[in-house]
Design a protein around this motif. Sequence first.
Motif, mmCIF file in Angstrom:
data_model
loop_
_atom_site.group_PDB
_atom_site.id
_atom_site.type_symbol
_atom_site.label_atom_id
_atom_site.label_comp_id
_atom_site.label_asym_id
_atom_site.label_seq_id
_atom_site.Cartn_x
_atom_site.Cartn_y
_atom_site.Cartn_z
ATOM 1 N N THR A 112 4.172 2.928 18.133
ATOM 2 C CA THR A 112 3.374 2.744 19.342
ATOM 3 C C THR A 112 4.277 2.039 20.357
ATOM 4 O O THR A 112 5.379 1.607 20.008
ATOM 5 C CB THR A 112 2.119 1.886 19.077
ATOM 6 N N PRO A 113 3.827 1.860 21.577
ATOM 7 C CA PRO A 113 4.659 1.164 22.556
ATOM 8 C C PRO A 113 4.952 -0.305 22.243
ATOM 9 O O PRO A 113 5.867 -0.881 22.812
ATOM 10 C CB PRO A 113 3.853 1.285 23.858
ATOM 11 N N ASP A 114 4.194 -0.924 21.306
ATOM 12 C CA ASP A 114 4.467 -2.329 21.022
ATOM 13 C C ASP A 114 4.607 -2.679 19.538
ATOM 14 O O ASP A 114 4.781 -3.839 19.190
ATOM 15 C CB ASP A 114 3.423 -3.231 21.683
ATOM 16 N N TRP A 115 4.557 -1.699 18.652
ATOM 17 C CA TRP A 115 4.847 -1.935 17.241
ATOM 18 C C TRP A 115 5.257 -0.629 16.574
ATOM 19 O O TRP A 115 4.904 0.456 17.046
ATOM 20 C CB TRP A 115 3.690 -2.596 16.485
ATOM 21 N N ALA A 116 6.000 -0.761 15.492
ATOM 22 C CA ALA A 116 6.396 0.400 14.695
ATOM 23 C C ALA A 116 6.447 -0.022 13.231
ATOM 24 O O ALA A 116 6.822 -1.150 12.912
ATOM 25 C CB ALA A 116 7.751 0.934 15.140
ATOM 26 N N ALA A 117 6.058 0.882 12.362
ATOM 27 C CA ALA A 117 6.139 0.660 10.920
ATOM 28 C C ALA A 117 6.698 1.919 10.295
ATOM 29 O O ALA A 117 6.371 3.025 10.729
ATOM 30 C CB ALA A 117 4.762 0.325 10.344
ATOM 31 N N TRP A 118 7.550 1.758 9.299
ATOM 32 C CA TRP A 118 8.133 2.916 8.640
ATOM 33 C C TRP A 118 8.547 2.527 7.228
ATOM 34 O O TRP A 118 8.660 1.354 6.905
ATOM 35 C CB TRP A 118 9.303 3.486 9.443
ATOM 36 N N GLY A 119 8.738 3.519 6.417
ATOM 37 C CA GLY A 119 9.150 3.272 5.047
ATOM 38 C C GLY A 119 9.874 4.474 4.500
ATOM 39 O O GLY A 119 9.843 5.556 5.087
ATOM 40 N N GLY A 120 10.532 4.256 3.373
ATOM 41 C CA GLY A 120 11.278 5.360 2.790
ATOM 42 C C GLY A 120 11.703 5.079 1.366
ATOM 43 O O GLY A 120 11.408 4.017 0.813
ATOM 44 N N THR A 121 12.404 6.043 0.812
ATOM 45 C CA THR A 121 12.873 5.956 -0.568
ATOM 46 C C THR A 121 14.352 6.336 -0.632
ATOM 47 O O THR A 121 14.852 7.111 0.188
ATOM 48 C CB THR A 121 12.076 6.907 -1.490
ATOM 49 N N ARG A 122 15.024 5.764 -1.635
ATOM 50 C CA ARG A 122 16.421 6.099 -1.898
ATOM 51 C C ARG A 122 16.781 5.554 -3.274
ATOM 52 O O ARG A 122 16.592 4.369 -3.543
ATOM 53 C CB ARG A 122 17.327 5.477 -0.842
ATOM 54 N N GLY A 123 17.286 6.408 -4.116
ATOM 55 C CA GLY A 123 17.799 5.975 -5.413
ATOM 56 C C GLY A 123 16.854 5.132 -6.244
ATOM 57 O O GLY A 123 17.279 4.149 -6.825
ATOM 58 N N GLY A 124 15.593 5.493 -6.293
ATOM 59 C CA GLY A 124 14.635 4.753 -7.106
ATOM 60 C C GLY A 124 14.099 3.487 -6.460
ATOM 61 O O GLY A 124 13.429 2.689 -7.110
ATOM 62 N N HIS A 125 14.393 3.301 -5.190
ATOM 63 C CA HIS A 125 13.889 2.138 -4.463
ATOM 64 C C HIS A 125 13.046 2.584 -3.270
ATOM 65 O O HIS A 125 13.194 3.694 -2.764
ATOM 66 C CB HIS A 125 15.033 1.251 -3.975
ATOM 67 N N VAL A 126 12.186 1.683 -2.835
ATOM 68 C CA VAL A 126 11.280 1.932 -1.718
ATOM 69 C C VAL A 126 11.451 0.777 -0.737
ATOM 70 O O VAL A 126 11.726 -0.356 -1.143
ATOM 71 C CB VAL A 126 9.813 1.974 -2.216
ATOM 72 N N PHE A 127 11.271 1.067 0.539
ATOM 73 C CA PHE A 127 11.209 -0.016 1.510
ATOM 74 C C PHE A 127 10.060 0.235 2.460
ATOM 75 O O PHE A 127 9.625 1.364 2.667
ATOM 76 C CB PHE A 127 12.529 -0.193 2.286
ATOM 77 N N TYR A 128 9.555 -0.857 3.020
ATOM 78 C CA TYR A 128 8.552 -0.831 4.080
ATOM 79 C C TYR A 128 9.054 -1.780 5.148
ATOM 80 O O TYR A 128 9.490 -2.900 4.839
ATOM 81 C CB TYR A 128 7.191 -1.311 3.559
ATOM 82 N N ALA A 129 9.034 -1.355 6.403
ATOM 83 C CA ALA A 129 9.478 -2.203 7.505
ATOM 84 C C ALA A 129 8.465 -2.140 8.637
ATOM 85 O O ALA A 129 7.824 -1.103 8.853
ATOM 86 C CB ALA A 129 10.848 -1.746 8.004
ATOM 87 N N LYS A 130 8.343 -3.254 9.350
ATOM 88 C CA LYS A 130 7.493 -3.281 10.532
ATOM 89 C C LYS A 130 8.138 -4.187 11.566
ATOM 90 O O LYS A 130 8.691 -5.240 11.232
ATOM 91 C CB LYS A 130 6.085 -3.787 10.215
#
Length: 173
Positions: A112-130
């Motif tokens: 959005t214009p004032d926040w973003a959240a995303w996540g993903g996977t790689r090599g058996g690991h997960v991340f979440y970011a905001k």
Amino acid sequence: KPYSRGNHRKMFRRFVFAIAIFSSVSGSLPAADWTRYVNPRFGAAVDIPADFAADGPAQVAGEGRRFRASSGRAVITAWGGPAQEADFLTEMRRRIGAEEAEGWAITYRSETPDWAAWGGTRGGHVFYAKTILVCDGQQTANVRLDYPAVDVPGFDAVVNRLGQSLGQDGACF
């Protein structure tokens, strides 16, 4: 008549009521164990679970702190910093693109214009970011959680709380 149908119903209702009370009390206890990390210089703050302890400074640009789970399997990084781009969405697209360039498969993305959240996977690991804009759009508050993919069900509530609690609690420069 200790085993009459009426007594059985009363006992069952009391049992259900006791379970409901216990569930509401025990469900709220872990939430009370969270602490609030505040970075006063950059106006960033986020709730941290009780089983995470400070583990040195953040390994990202800007000031912050890294927290490691007692199991050693998960890390939360929280930091604040100046907004890097004039346009927040451009900055977020750049950050997400950098994650992809590092080999992360982005599986979740909301901007959005004032926040973003995303996540993903790689090599058996997960991340979440905001990331959210704070201080009238001049600074950002950021959080990132990295953990093993096998632990996803156990981290759903943590991800939700991190995302909801990220905010501006400190000063603006």
